[in-house]
Design a protein around this motif. Structure first.
Motif, PDB file in Angstrom:
ATOM      1  N   ALA A 117       0.829  -1.208   0.000  1.00 43.95           N
ATOM      2  CA  ALA A 117       0.000   0.000   0.000  1.00 43.95           C
ATOM      3  C   ALA A 117       0.867   1.262   0.000  1.00 43.95           C
ATOM      4  O   ALA A 117       0.584   2.215  -0.722  1.00 43.95           O
ATOM      5  CB  ALA A 117      -0.934   0.000   1.206  1.00 43.95           C
ATOM      6  N   VAL A 118       1.921   1.264   0.801  1.00 45.99           N
ATOM      7  CA  VAL A 118       2.831   2.418   0.842  1.00 45.99           C
ATOM      8  C   VAL A 118       3.479   2.620  -0.524  1.00 45.99           C
ATOM      9  O   VAL A 118       3.568   3.738  -1.032  1.00 45.99           O
ATOM     10  CB  VAL A 118       3.906   2.244   1.943  1.00 45.99           C
ATOM     11  CG1 VAL A 118       5.007   3.279   1.808  1.00 45.99           C
ATOM     12  CG2 VAL A 118       3.276   2.325   3.321  1.00 45.99           C
ATOM     13  N   THR A 119       3.890   1.531  -1.141  1.00 38.82           N
ATOM     14  CA  THR A 119       4.512   1.614  -2.464  1.00 38.82           C
ATOM     15  C   THR A 119       3.522   2.136  -3.501  1.00 38.82           C
ATOM     16  O   THR A 119       3.886   2.953  -4.352  1.00 38.82           O
ATOM     17  CB  THR A 119       5.041   0.232  -2.900  1.00 38.82           C
ATOM     18  OG1 THR A 119       5.953  -0.239  -1.901  1.00 38.82           O
ATOM     19  CG2 THR A 119       5.751   0.305  -4.229  1.00 38.82           C
ATOM     20  N   ALA A 120       2.272   1.698  -3.417  1.00 40.17           N
ATOM     21  CA  ALA A 120       1.251   2.147  -4.372  1.00 40.17           C
ATOM     22  C   ALA A 120       0.906   3.627  -4.163  1.00 40.17           C
ATOM     23  O   ALA A 120       0.750   4.371  -5.127  1.00 40.17           O
ATOM     24  CB  ALA A 120      -0.004   1.295  -4.237  1.00 40.17           C
ATOM     25  N   ARG A 136      -3.280   8.175   6.555  1.00 39.26           N
ATOM     26  CA  ARG A 136      -4.572   8.372   5.892  1.00 39.26           C
ATOM     27  C   ARG A 136      -4.598   7.721   4.511  1.00 39.26           C
ATOM     28  O   ARG A 136      -5.537   7.006   4.167  1.00 39.26           O
ATOM     29  CB  ARG A 136      -4.869   9.868   5.761  1.00 39.26           C
ATOM     30  CG  ARG A 136      -6.232  10.165   5.177  1.00 39.26           C
ATOM     31  CD  ARG A 136      -6.482  11.655   5.049  1.00 39.26           C
ATOM     32  NE  ARG A 136      -5.673  12.280   4.037  1.00 39.26           N
ATOM     33  CZ  ARG A 136      -5.913  12.213   2.719  1.00 39.26           C
ATOM     34  NH1 ARG A 136      -6.942  11.539   2.276  1.00 39.26           N
ATOM     35  NH2 ARG A 136      -5.130  12.813   1.868  1.00 39.26           N
ATOM     36  N   ALA A 137      -3.557   7.949   3.717  1.00 41.42           N
ATOM     37  CA  ALA A 137      -3.522   7.404   2.359  1.00 41.42           C
ATOM     38  C   ALA A 137      -3.475   5.877   2.366  1.00 41.42           C
ATOM     39  O   ALA A 137      -4.179   5.219   1.595  1.00 41.42           O
ATOM     40  CB  ALA A 137      -2.312   7.970   1.601  1.00 41.42           C
ATOM     41  N   VAL A 138      -2.656   5.304   3.246  1.00 46.90           N
ATOM     42  CA  VAL A 138      -2.541   3.842   3.319  1.00 46.90           C
ATOM     43  C   VAL A 138      -3.848   3.237   3.825  1.00 46.90           C
ATOM     44  O   VAL A 138      -4.315   2.219   3.303  1.00 46.90           O
ATOM     45  CB  VAL A 138      -1.331   3.428   4.193  1.00 46.90           C
ATOM     46  CG1 VAL A 138      -1.337   1.941   4.476  1.00 46.90           C
ATOM     47  CG2 VAL A 138      -0.037   3.838   3.511  1.00 46.90           C
ATOM     48  N   ARG A 144     -10.160   0.436   0.351  1.00 47.35           N
ATOM     49  CA  ARG A 144     -10.653   0.255  -1.016  1.00 47.35           C
ATOM     50  C   ARG A 144     -10.297  -1.133  -1.552  1.00 47.35           C
ATOM     51  O   ARG A 144     -11.023  -1.691  -2.366  1.00 47.35           O
ATOM     52  CB  ARG A 144     -10.050   1.316  -1.929  1.00 47.35           C
ATOM     53  CG  ARG A 144     -10.652   2.691  -1.712  1.00 47.35           C
ATOM     54  CD  ARG A 144     -10.102   3.700  -2.696  1.00 47.35           C
ATOM     55  NE  ARG A 144     -10.497   5.030  -2.303  1.00 47.35           N
ATOM     56  CZ  ARG A 144      -9.689   6.056  -2.171  1.00 47.35           C
ATOM     57  NH1 ARG A 144      -8.410   5.922  -2.448  1.00 47.35           N
ATOM     58  NH2 ARG A 144     -10.128   7.222  -1.792  1.00 47.35           N
ATOM     59  N   ALA A 145      -9.159  -1.664  -1.082  1.00 43.28           N
ATOM     60  CA  ALA A 145      -8.730  -2.994  -1.524  1.00 43.28           C
ATOM     61  C   ALA A 145      -9.495  -4.103  -0.798  1.00 43.28           C
ATOM     62  O   ALA A 145      -9.341  -5.285  -1.118  1.00 43.28           O
ATOM     63  CB  ALA A 145      -7.226  -3.159  -1.296  1.00 43.28           C
TER      64      ALA A 145
END
Length: 148
Positions: A117-120, A136-138, A144-145
């Motif tokens: 997730a961090v990489t994406a 927040r982003a992760v 969503r995944a």
């Protein structure tokens, strides 16, 4: 107006704020100072702006001259990469991030899922990112995944 859209006969305060690229509270602060026209009101009390007011308000923001003729400076955000609360590059094990995600209800999240997730979300790394923004982003990415 943006993208050469025709000016409508009347627009809402929300649309006016959107066109000026500012929030309602900041917009109303400028209305109180006289930077922009105050809205007119429909018979039911709803505020609106007519085409001439829209044009005047947009011109005031663009030129930095209020509708009454005074000078005004607007704060414009920049996309500067340096953040006030930048964190060092995340550790490979992401222990703090995982504990934050668990506190938000993702109790079964794995290190591999977090790394992916961090990489994406941050292909250039998280070195210059605020830790709360990373969390927040992760979190959103994992929700969503379908990671529960």
């Amino acid at each position: 107006m943006k993208n050469n859209e025709p000016i409508k006969a009347a627009i809402t305060v929300s649309k006016m704020c959107s066109l000026l690229n500012m929030g309602r509270s900041q917009f109303y602060a400028h209305v109180r100072k006289g930077t922009f026209h105050p809205p007119k009101r429909l018979k039911n009390g709803r505020p609106y702006y007519d085409a001439s007011q829209v044009d005047d308000n947009l011109r005031a923001k663009e030129l930095g001259v209020t509708v009454s003729g005074d000078y005004v400076l607007f704060y414009e955000r920049t996309n500067d990469q340096s953040k006030a609360k930048a964190t060092p590059a995340c550790q490979p094990d992401h222990k703090e991030l995982i504990s934050g995600l668990q506190a938000l209800g993702l109790s079964s999240v794995t290190t591999k899922q977090v790394v992916d997730a961090v990489t994406a979300c941050f292909p250039k790394g998280t070195a210059n990112e605020d830790e709360n923004e990373v969390l927040r982003a992760v979190f959103r990415h994992l929700k969503r995944a379908g990671v529960a």
